[in-house]
Design an enzyme around this catalytic site. Structure first.
Site, PDB file in Angstrom:
ATOM      1  N   HIS A  56       6.835 -10.458   1.269  1.00  0.00           N
ATOM      2  CA  HIS A  56       5.279 -10.256   1.484  1.00  0.00           C
ATOM      3  C   HIS A  56       4.991 -10.603   2.722  1.00  0.00           C
ATOM      4  O   HIS A  56       3.688 -10.644   3.028  1.00  0.00           O
ATOM      5  CB  HIS A  56       4.637 -11.186   0.273  1.00  0.00           C
ATOM      6  CG  HIS A  56       4.960 -10.876  -1.079  1.00  0.00           C
ATOM      7  ND1 HIS A  56       4.953  -9.655  -1.599  1.00  0.00           N
ATOM      8  CD2 HIS A  56       5.212 -11.618  -1.937  1.00  0.00           C
ATOM      9  CE1 HIS A  56       5.563  -9.649  -2.939  1.00  0.00           C
ATOM     10  NE2 HIS A  56       5.573 -10.964  -3.243  1.00  0.00           N
ATOM     11  N   HIS A 218       4.933  -6.483  -6.004  1.00  0.00           N
ATOM     12  CA  HIS A 218       6.410  -6.703  -6.336  1.00  0.00           C
ATOM     13  C   HIS A 218       6.798  -5.328  -6.696  1.00  0.00           C
ATOM     14  O   HIS A 218       7.888  -5.182  -7.257  1.00  0.00           O
ATOM     15  CB  HIS A 218       6.685  -7.678  -7.333  1.00  0.00           C
ATOM     16  CG  HIS A 218       6.155  -9.036  -6.976  1.00  0.00           C
ATOM     17  ND1 HIS A 218       5.034  -9.723  -7.582  1.00  0.00           N
ATOM     18  CD2 HIS A 218       6.637 -10.149  -6.045  1.00  0.00           C
ATOM     19  CE1 HIS A 218       4.707 -10.839  -6.974  1.00  0.00           C
ATOM     20  NE2 HIS A 218       5.861 -11.024  -6.245  1.00  0.00           N
TER      21      HIS A 218
END
Length: 450
Positions: A56, A218
Site C-alpha cells: 500500500h 487488497h
C-alpha cells in the site's frame, strides 16, 4: 512476473532502501521488523505508531518522521504485522504519556494491534487506539467487521502528527483521531485488478469497459460492476454518495484523490478538477485538494476519493510542517462554489457560400473516425502511437471552431492544427490545410482548370 522484487525478504529490503534514501530521518530494526523516526519532535508527549500490510506504499512509511508517525510496522504483502512488531515498536518509541496506535479496520490488523495493546498495558505503558473505518462500500448492516480502513488513514496520520507535535495528550489525540474518522468517507473504483505477486496474474478479471465499483485496497471485489461511464459522470456519482454519507456540519471539505498504484498523475489531477467542480456545483467548498498516490493496492488501475468534513483548526494541522518522505499540498484553495458557468455563445448561421466547405470538413471528419485505429496501429510500429488520436482530436476541434465562429471548414482545420495540435503531425497538417484553404473556393467545389 511483472514485479521487480527480490526472491527473499522483499519487505525488509524495501525498508532498508527507504532508510538509505533518508538516512538522517529513518532507522530500520529487522528482528522484528519496524521503522522509527530518528528525530521525533521534542515537544511530543505521545508516540504515534501505525502499520499494516505492505503493498500500500507510501501509506504509513511515507508519513514517518516529524509531523507524522514515530514508528511503522510493515507486514508482508497484504498481511497485517504480527503483534510483536507492534509491541516492540511501541516500546522503542513510547513517550512520557504513552503510545497511540492507529489501526485500519481489518481483522488481522485489529487482532494483532489489540494483543500489542494488552502487552503494553501489562508493562504499565499508557496506550490507546484509533480505528480507521472510512470505506463507504462496506457500510452495510449485515457486515461482521464493519467498514474497511482505507485512504482516510492518510488524513488521520497527518492531522494527528501535527497535533502530537503540539504536545497533545493521549486522550486528546485519541478523541481527535476518532473525530476525524467519523467525518471521513472513501470510495474506490478499479478498471483492472492488481497483479498477484504469487501467480503473476490479475487477482480478478474485469472485461474491457467494465469497472469494479467499491473495490478494496487488497483487491476485495466491489459492491457491483458497472459499464464504465465518462469520468466526469463517475466522479459526480461518487461525490453524491460520499456527501450523503458524511455527517452534517460546515460545508468545507478536504478532498483526497488517491491513486491505487497504476493511475497516473495526469489522471489524478484531472479527477481532482472534476471533483472540486462537482462539489462546487453542490454548494460545497473544497478547502484542501490532495491528489496523488498515497494508499496503493500494488499495481491496481483505479482511484479512490476521500472526503473529510473539516472542523475548526484542522486546516492549520494539515498545513503544519513535516519532515517525512511524503510531502503534501498545504495551501487552502479558493474555489467559487456553484458559480454559474458563462452561457455558451450561440453559433452564427453559416453563410450559403460556406456550406460546401463545411461539407468537406464533415466528410474528412468521418473518414478520420473510420481510420483512426489503423493510423494508431501504424504509428505504434515506428513511434508512440499518438497519430490517430492527435488527428481525430484536431478535426473535432476544427468542427467546433467552424460552428462557433462561422469560419469556413478548411480555414478552421488550418487554424486548429497550426496553433493547437502538437506532436509531429500537428504543425505539418496545419501548413497543409493553410495552403489548401488559400486555394479552395468558398463553395467547396473543385477549382476550375481554366
Amino acid at each position: 512476473m511483472t514485479y521487480f522484487l527480490p526472491e527473499t525478504d522483499p519487505v525488509l529490503t524495501a525498508a532498508r532502501g527507504l532508510a538509505l534514501t533518508h538516512p538522517d530521518a529513518i532507522a530500520v530494526h529487522d528482528a522484528p521488523l519496524y521503522l522509527t523516526a530518528r528525530s521525533p519532535h521534542p515537544g511530543r508527549r505521545v508516540a504515534l505508531v501505525s502499520g499494516g500490510g505492505s503493498g500500500h506504499e507510501p501509506l504509513h512509511t511515507g508519513l514517518l518522521g516529524r509531523g507524522g508517525l514515530d514508528a511503522v510496522c510493515p507486514g508482508q504483502v497484504f498481511a497485517s504485522p504480527h503483534n510483536r512488531q507492534i509491541y516492540e515498536a511501541s516500546l522503542a518509541t513510547a513517550k512520557r504519556d504513552g503510545v497511540l496506535l492507529i489501526v485500519k479496520n481489518y481483522t488481522g490488523d485489529v487482532i494483532n494491534f489489540q494483543i500489542a495493546v494488552e502487552r503494553l498495558r501489562h508493562d504499565g505503558i499508557p496506550v490507546a487506539t484509533v480505528l480507521v473505518d472510512d470505506d463507504l462500500a462496506t457500510d452495510i448492516a449485515d457486515s461482521a467487521t464493519g467498514r474497511r480502513g482505507t485512504a482516510a488513514t492518510v488524513v488521520v496520520e497527518k492531522l494527528l502528527g501535527a497535533a502530537a507535535d503540539r504536545g497533545a495528550t493521549l486522550e486528546e489525540l485519541a478523541a481527535l483521531g476518532s473525530r476525524i474518522v467519523s467525518r471521513s468517507r472513501s470510495l474506490a473504483v478499479a478498471a483492472r485488478a492488481q497483479t498477484s505477486p504469487t501467480t503473476g496474474e490479475p487477482a480478478f478479471d474485469l472485461p474491457a469497459g467494465i469497472l469494479d465499483y467499491g473495490v478494496g485496497i487488497h483487491g476485495e471485489r466491489g459492491i457491483r460492476t458497472m459499464v464504465r461511464p465518462p469520468v466526469g459522470t463517475l466522479v459526480r456519482q461518487m461525490t453524491d454518495e460520499l456527501l450523503a454519507a458524511l455527517p452534517p456540519g460546515p460545508d468545507e471539505l478536504l478532498a483526497l484523490v488517491n491513486g491505487l498504484g497504476a493511475t497516473t498523475s495526469l489522471e489524478l489531477h484531472s479527477i481532482s478538477t472534476l471533483l472540486v467542480d462537482a462539489l462546487g456545483e453542490r454548494g460545497v467548498r473544497t478547502a484542501l485538494v490532495v491528489p496523488g498516490t498515497y494508499t496503493s493496492a500494488l499495481d491496481m488501475a483505479g482511484f479512490s476519493l476521500t472526503l473529510t468534513r473539516l472542523e475548526e483548526g484542522w486546516t492549520d494541522l494539515w498545513a503544519a510542517p513535516t519532515d517525512t518522505p511524503l510531502s503534501f499540498p498545504k495551501h487552502v484553495i479558493a474555489v467559487d462554489s456553484g458559480a454559474p458557468s458563462p452561457a455558451p455563445v450561440a453559433a452564427p448561421p453559416l453563410a450559403d457560400d460556406r456550406q460546401g466547405s463545411r461539407a468537406v470538413l464533415d466528410r474528412y471528419a468521418l473518414i478520420v473516425t473510420q481510420v483512426r485505429d489503423n493510423l494508431t496501429k501504424l504509428d505504434q510500429l515506428v513511434g508512440d502511437g499518438d497519430f490517430g488520436d492527435n488527428l481525430a482530436g484536431g478535426v473535432r476541434r476544427a468542427g467546433r471552431r467552424a460552428d462557433e465562429t462561422g469560419v469556413e471548414g478548411t480555414a478552421a482545420l488550418a487554424d486548429v492544427f497550426l496553433n493547437e495540435v502538437g506532436g509531429t503531425s500537428g504543425p505539418l497538417f496545419g501548413l497543409l490545410f493553410q495552403h489548401l484553404a488559400a486555394v479552395s473556393p468558398a463553395d467547396g467545389q473543385p477549382p476550375s482548370l481554366t
